[in-house]
Motif scaffolding. Structure first.
Motif, PDB file in Angstrom:
ATOM      1  N   ALA A  61       0.846  -1.180   0.000  1.00 13.00           N
ATOM      2  CA  ALA A  61       0.000   0.000   0.000  1.00 13.00           C
ATOM      3  C   ALA A  61       0.887   1.237   0.000  1.00 13.00           C
ATOM      4  O   ALA A  61       1.995   1.217   0.556  1.00 13.00           O
ATOM      5  CB  ALA A  61      -0.890  -0.006   1.244  1.00 13.00           C
ATOM      6  N   ASP A  62       0.409   2.299  -0.609  1.00 12.45           N
ATOM      7  CA  ASP A  62       1.207   3.525  -0.675  1.00 12.45           C
ATOM      8  C   ASP A  62       1.591   4.024   0.711  1.00 12.45           C
ATOM      9  O   ASP A  62       2.676   4.583   0.904  1.00 12.45           O
ATOM     10  CB  ASP A  62       0.423   4.611  -1.415  1.00 12.45           C
ATOM     11  N   SER A  63       0.718   3.807   1.669  1.00  8.48           N
ATOM     12  CA  SER A  63       0.947   4.339   3.015  1.00  8.48           C
ATOM     13  C   SER A  63       2.108   3.670   3.744  1.00  8.48           C
ATOM     14  O   SER A  63       2.595   4.201   4.738  1.00  8.48           O
ATOM     15  CB  SER A  63      -0.325   4.195   3.859  1.00  8.48           C
ATOM     16  N   VAL A  64       2.555   2.512   3.243  1.00  7.18           N
ATOM     17  CA  VAL A  64       3.637   1.796   3.934  1.00  7.18           C
ATOM     18  C   VAL A  64       4.876   1.602   3.072  1.00  7.18           C
ATOM     19  O   VAL A  64       5.886   1.081   3.558  1.00  7.18           O
ATOM     20  CB  VAL A  64       3.157   0.428   4.463  1.00  7.18           C
ATOM     21  N   LYS A  65       4.804   2.017   1.822  1.00  6.14           N
ATOM     22  CA  LYS A  65       5.965   1.848   0.934  1.00  6.14           C
ATOM     23  C   LYS A  65       7.181   2.549   1.514  1.00  6.14           C
ATOM     24  O   LYS A  65       7.101   3.681   1.980  1.00  6.14           O
ATOM     25  CB  LYS A  65       5.643   2.419  -0.450  1.00  6.14           C
ATOM     26  N   GLY A  66       8.310   1.851   1.483  1.00  7.11           N
ATOM     27  CA  GLY A  66       9.541   2.412   2.014  1.00  7.11           C
ATOM     28  C   GLY A  66       9.715   2.204   3.499  1.00  7.11           C
ATOM     29  O   GLY A  66      10.803   2.442   4.036  1.00  7.11           O
ATOM     30  N   ARG A  67       8.675   1.768   4.181  1.00  6.53           N
ATOM     31  CA  ARG A  67       8.762   1.543   5.628  1.00  6.53           C
ATOM     32  C   ARG A  67       8.564   0.070   5.989  1.00  6.53           C
ATOM     33  O   ARG A  67       9.164  -0.419   6.944  1.00  6.53           O
ATOM     34  CB  ARG A  67       7.718   2.375   6.372  1.00  6.53           C
ATOM     35  N   PHE A  68       7.716  -0.613   5.252  1.00  3.73           N
ATOM     36  CA  PHE A  68       7.412  -2.024   5.530  1.00  3.73           C
ATOM     37  C   PHE A  68       8.043  -2.895   4.451  1.00  3.73           C
ATOM     38  O   PHE A  68       8.102  -2.514   3.277  1.00  3.73           O
ATOM     39  CB  PHE A  68       5.907  -2.268   5.534  1.00  3.73           C
ATOM     40  N   THR A  69       8.476  -4.082   4.847  1.00  9.64           N
ATOM     41  CA  THR A  69       9.039  -5.048   3.908  1.00  9.64           C
ATOM     42  C   THR A  69       8.440  -6.415   4.184  1.00  9.64           C
ATOM     43  O   THR A  69       8.478  -6.892   5.330  1.00  9.64           O
ATOM     44  CB  THR A  69      10.566  -5.132   4.039  1.00  9.64           C
ATOM     45  N   ILE A  70       7.913  -7.031   3.143  1.00 13.15           N
ATOM     46  CA  ILE A  70       7.359  -8.368   3.284  1.00 13.15           C
ATOM     47  C   ILE A  70       8.372  -9.373   2.751  1.00 13.15           C
ATOM     48  O   ILE A  70       9.070  -9.109   1.769  1.00 13.15           O
ATOM     49  CB  ILE A  70       6.003  -8.491   2.544  1.00 13.15           C
ATOM     50  N   HIS A  82       8.176  -6.877   8.069  1.00 12.12           N
ATOM     51  CA  HIS A  82       9.072  -6.024   8.827  1.00 12.12           C
ATOM     52  C   HIS A  82       8.555  -4.600   8.737  1.00 12.12           C
ATOM     53  O   HIS A  82       8.436  -4.051   7.643  1.00 12.12           O
ATOM     54  CB  HIS A  82      10.480  -6.097   8.246  1.00 12.12           C
ATOM     55  N   MET A  83       8.289  -4.015   9.874  1.00 15.52           N
ATOM     56  CA  MET A  83       7.709  -2.689   9.913  1.00 15.52           C
ATOM     57  C   MET A  83       8.680  -1.741  10.600  1.00 15.52           C
ATOM     58  O   MET A  83       8.985  -1.905  11.787  1.00 15.52           O
ATOM     59  CB  MET A  83       6.372  -2.710  10.664  1.00 15.52           C
TER      60      MET A  83
END
Length: 126
Positions: A61-70, A82-83
């Motif tokens: 989701a755009d809101s988590v791009k760059g911060r979360f990794t699946i 990973h958040m």
């Protein structure tokens, strides 16, 4: 029987990190997609991220791009989220879910998933 077990939630300060795990059983893990979804109080469930275990494609989701990794460990039948750089607005119950064939345009659509695990609470304090 398809089973998904989500874990790893907790309380963290803004800017902190958490790693969620989704342990899967009862199906051929390599053939399925696993998605992470979240639901905050009073809000609809929304897609956060998804990984196709067939080809490794990932979606965010755009809101988590760059911060979360699946990521996926096929040997352990487990998917991780990973958040990093968590924000108070990330506070929600997080769920993992699975479906057999992933259509990219529906990767983050909750209604497209067939099996769901129980949720794990993530609370980010400001």
């Amino acid at each position: 029987e398809v089973q998904l077990q989500a874990s790893g939630g907790g309380l963290v300060q803004a800017g902190g990190s958490l790693r969620l795990s989704c342990a899967a059983s009862g199906f051929t893990f390599d053939d399925y997609a696993i998605g992470w979804f979240r639901q905050a109080p009073g809000k609809e469930r929304e897609g956060v991220s998804c990984i196709s275990n067939r080809d490794g494609s990932t979606y965010y989701a755009d809101s988590v791009k760059g911060r979360f990794t699946i990521s996926s460990d096929n040997a352990k039948n487990t998917v991780y989220l990973h958040m990093d750089s968590l924000k108070p607005e990330d506070t929600a119950v997080y769920y993992c879910a699975t479906r057999f064939h992933l259509y990219p345009e529906y990767a983050l659509v909750p209604s497209e998933y067939d099996y769901w695990g129980q949720g794990t609470q993530v609370t980010v304090s400001s």
